[in-house]
Design a protein around this motif. Structure first.
Motif, short mmCIF file in Angstrom:
data_model
loop_
_atom_site.label_atom_id
_atom_site.label_comp_id
_atom_site.label_asym_id
_atom_site.label_seq_id
_atom_site.Cartn_x
_atom_site.Cartn_y
_atom_site.Cartn_z
N ALA A 1 7.13 8.39 -2.28
CA ALA A 1 7.98 7.96 -3.40
C ALA A 1 7.56 8.63 -4.70
CB ALA A 1 7.94 6.44 -3.54
N GLU A 2 6.24 8.76 -4.93
CA GLU A 2 5.76 9.33 -6.19
C GLU A 2 6.12 10.80 -6.31
OE1 GLU A 2 1.63 8.50 -6.57
OE2 GLU A 2 1.92 6.34 -6.86
N LYS A 3 6.30 11.50 -5.20
CA LYS A 3 6.71 12.90 -5.26
C LYS A 3 8.09 13.04 -5.88
CE LYS A 3 3.94 14.46 -1.32
NZ LYS A 3 3.98 15.04 0.05
N PHE A 4 8.89 12.00 -5.79
CA PHE A 4 10.25 12.03 -6.35
C PHE A 4 10.36 11.10 -7.57
CE2 PHE A 4 10.60 13.37 -2.00
CZ PHE A 4 11.48 14.44 -2.08
N TYR A 5 9.17 10.79 -8.17
CA TYR A 5 9.12 10.00 -9.39
C TYR A 5 9.78 8.62 -9.22
CZ TYR A 5 8.18 14.67 -11.12
OH TYR A 5 7.65 15.93 -11.31
N LEU A 6 9.60 8.04 -8.04
CA LEU A 6 10.13 6.70 -7.76
C LEU A 6 8.99 5.69 -7.84
CD1 LEU A 6 12.39 7.48 -4.67
CD2 LEU A 6 13.06 7.38 -7.05
N ARG A 7 9.34 4.47 -8.24
CA ARG A 7 8.35 3.41 -8.32
C ARG A 7 8.78 2.26 -7.41
NH1 ARG A 7 6.90 2.94 -14.81
NH2 ARG A 7 6.19 5.09 -15.08
N LEU A 8 8.05 2.10 -6.31
CA LEU A 8 8.36 1.05 -5.35
C LEU A 8 7.66 -0.25 -5.75
CD1 LEU A 8 8.04 3.03 -1.99
CD2 LEU A 8 10.02 2.78 -3.48
N GLN A 9 8.31 -1.35 -5.46
CA GLN A 9 7.73 -2.67 -5.74
C GLN A 9 7.81 -3.52 -4.47
OE1 GLN A 9 9.95 -4.19 -9.07
NE2 GLN A 9 8.65 -3.19 -10.57
N THR A 10 6.81 -4.39 -4.32
CA THR A 10 6.76 -5.27 -3.15
C THR A 10 6.84 -6.73 -3.61
OG1 THR A 10 4.35 -5.32 -3.21
CG2 THR A 10 5.39 -3.63 -1.83
N ASP A 11 7.39 -7.57 -2.75
CA ASP A 11 7.47 -9.01 -2.99
C ASP A 11 6.63 -9.71 -1.93
OD1 ASP A 11 8.06 -11.58 -3.59
OD2 ASP A 11 10.24 -11.39 -3.46
N LEU B 1 -7.82 -8.93 12.54
CA LEU B 1 -7.12 -9.23 11.29
C LEU B 1 -7.48 -8.21 10.21
CD1 LEU B 1 -7.49 -13.13 11.20
CD2 LEU B 1 -5.42 -11.81 11.71
N ILE B 2 -8.76 -7.86 10.11
CA ILE B 2 -9.18 -6.86 9.12
C ILE B 2 -8.56 -5.51 9.42
CG2 ILE B 2 -11.17 -5.57 8.25
CD1 ILE B 2 -12.84 -8.09 8.64
N ASN B 3 -8.57 -5.12 10.69
CA ASN B 3 -8.00 -3.83 11.06
C ASN B 3 -6.50 -3.78 10.79
OD1 ASN B 3 -8.29 -1.17 12.58
ND2 ASN B 3 -6.74 -2.19 13.80
N THR B 4 -5.81 -4.91 11.05
CA THR B 4 -4.37 -4.96 10.77
C THR B 4 -4.08 -4.80 9.29
OG1 THR B 4 -3.99 -6.39 12.69
CG2 THR B 4 -2.29 -6.35 10.99
N ALA B 5 -4.88 -5.49 8.45
CA ALA B 5 -4.70 -5.38 7.00
C ALA B 5 -4.93 -3.95 6.53
CB ALA B 5 -5.63 -6.34 6.28
N HIS B 6 -5.99 -3.31 7.02
CA HIS B 6 -6.29 -1.93 6.61
C HIS B 6 -5.21 -0.97 7.10
CE1 HIS B 6 -10.87 -2.95 6.18
NE2 HIS B 6 -10.08 -3.61 5.33
N THR B 7 -4.69 -1.21 8.31
CA THR B 7 -3.63 -0.36 8.84
C THR B 7 -2.37 -0.46 7.98
OG1 THR B 7 -4.47 -0.64 11.10
CG2 THR B 7 -2.21 0.14 10.85
N ASN B 8 -2.05 -1.67 7.54
CA ASN B 8 -0.88 -1.85 6.67
C ASN B 8 -1.06 -1.15 5.33
OD1 ASN B 8 0.50 -3.39 8.57
ND2 ASN B 8 -0.34 -5.32 7.82
N VAL B 9 -2.29 -1.13 4.83
CA VAL B 9 -2.56 -0.42 3.58
C VAL B 9 -2.31 1.08 3.75
CG1 VAL B 9 -4.37 0.25 1.95
CG2 VAL B 9 -4.17 -2.13 2.69
N LEU B 10 -2.74 1.63 4.87
CA LEU B 10 -2.50 3.06 5.12
C LEU B 10 -1.01 3.36 5.24
CD1 LEU B 10 -5.32 3.92 7.71
CD2 LEU B 10 -5.28 4.33 5.24
N ARG C 1 0.36 3.37 1.84
CA ARG C 1 -0.09 4.58 1.16
C ARG C 1 0.85 5.76 1.45
NH1 ARG C 1 -3.26 8.85 2.87
NH2 ARG C 1 -4.38 9.98 1.21
N GLN C 2 1.29 5.89 2.70
CA GLN C 2 2.22 6.95 3.05
C GLN C 2 3.55 6.80 2.30
OE1 GLN C 2 2.68 7.85 7.26
NE2 GLN C 2 0.76 6.84 7.72
N LEU C 3 4.07 5.57 2.26
CA LEU C 3 5.35 5.33 1.60
C LEU C 3 5.26 5.57 0.10
CD1 LEU C 3 6.45 2.09 3.50
CD2 LEU C 3 7.19 4.44 3.92
N PHE C 4 4.17 5.08 -0.54
CA PHE C 4 4.03 5.23 -1.98
C PHE C 4 3.82 6.70 -2.36
CE2 PHE C 4 2.30 0.64 -2.30
CZ PHE C 4 3.61 0.17 -2.31
N SER C 5 3.05 7.42 -1.54
CA SER C 5 2.82 8.84 -1.82
C SER C 5 4.12 9.62 -1.77
CB SER C 5 1.81 9.42 -0.81
OG SER C 5 0.56 8.78 -0.93
#
Length: 265
Positions: free
Chosen positions: A91-101, A73-82, A85-89
């Protein structure tokens, strides 16, 4: 085929992630199976056991299984964070702001769609995106936000070019006015030596040239302010200003903490 509203590229990216998650899940299940098998091989060697002995074996097995499940469970949570991180990085290169629900993560209907997608579309032997063994995130050259951003950049670039051309024109006018002023001053000095009667006319010409110079300088200043205003209205400037503000606030907070620590010492 389950339809999540994605294009083919994103559909394949999702399948690749699910393949990764399935392989990790299968590996952890094998480990749990081995815990039970080890118990059978090492402890179940007699025909009868007391209640205390059975309880002791079950307690040991519980510790092992609980540790494996918690680790997964911990490894799955950390993997999802990584992954985020790829998606947000990107998006920020194109000045986009992503939001999650977060509430959507427990949406039973969507979870059932994912399960159905895994059953119908995600086959262990299916060849999905085999040409790219290491898919990389890249901006799509399609419509949408990227196209709008590119249009805005082109428009601002065009405005910038126009303002630069206007600045060059004003600079040329200023240089011409300065040249006229220099010529008038030289003529005034020459005439002052020979004819004093013409001094008033030349002084008037000099005053007029100075007025023209001041007018050109004022136009040049207005053009520079207009160019600065255009730049401050861009998304890049606003984002840069926001980042600098946050950095300054962070530095101030660190200084306050450092002063507090030095006072304690």
């Amino acid at each position: 085929m389950a339809d999540f509203g994605f294009n083919e590229l994103h559909q394949n990216e999702m399948i690749n992630y699910m393949r990764f998650a399935r392989s990790k899940r299968a590996l952890r299940l094998k480990t749990i199976d081995s815990c039970f098998q080890d118990l059978k091989d090492s402890r179940l060697i007699e025909e009868t056991y007391t209640v205390d002995e059975v309880s002791d074996m079950l307690d040991g097995l519980q510790v092992l299984v609980r540790g494996e499940v918690e680790m997964e469970l911990i490894n799955t949570a950390h993997t999802n964070v990584l992954l985020l991180r790829q998606l947000f990085s990107q998006a920020e290169k194109f000045y986009l702001r992503l939001q999650t629900d977060i509430s959507e993560l427990e949406n039973r209907e969507l979870l059932e769609q994912v399960a159905e997608f895994e059953k119908t579309d995600f086959k262990p032997n299916s060849k999905v995106n085999q040409e790219s063994s290491k898919p990389k995130l890249a901006p799509l050259n399609e419509g949408g936000v990227s196209e709008l951003l590119q249009k805005e950049i082109s428009r601002l670039q065009e405005d910038n070019d126009k303002l630069k051309a206007r600045l060059r024109t004003l600079e040329s006018q200023a240089m011409s006015a300065l040249d006229d002023k220099s010529k008038a001053e030289r003529a005034l000095k020459a005439l002052q030596k020979s004819q004093g009667d013409h001094q008033k006319d030349l002084q008037d010409s000099l005053v007029s040239a100075k007025h023209d110079l001041l007018r050109v300088q004022e136009q040049l200043s207005l053009a520079e302010k207009e160019l600065e205003k255009k730049f401050q209205q861009t998304a890049a400037y606003r984002n840069m200003k926001e980042i600098l503000t946050k950095k300054n606030e962070h530095i101030k907070d660190l200084r306050k903490r450092l002063q507090r620590y030095e006072s304690d010492e």
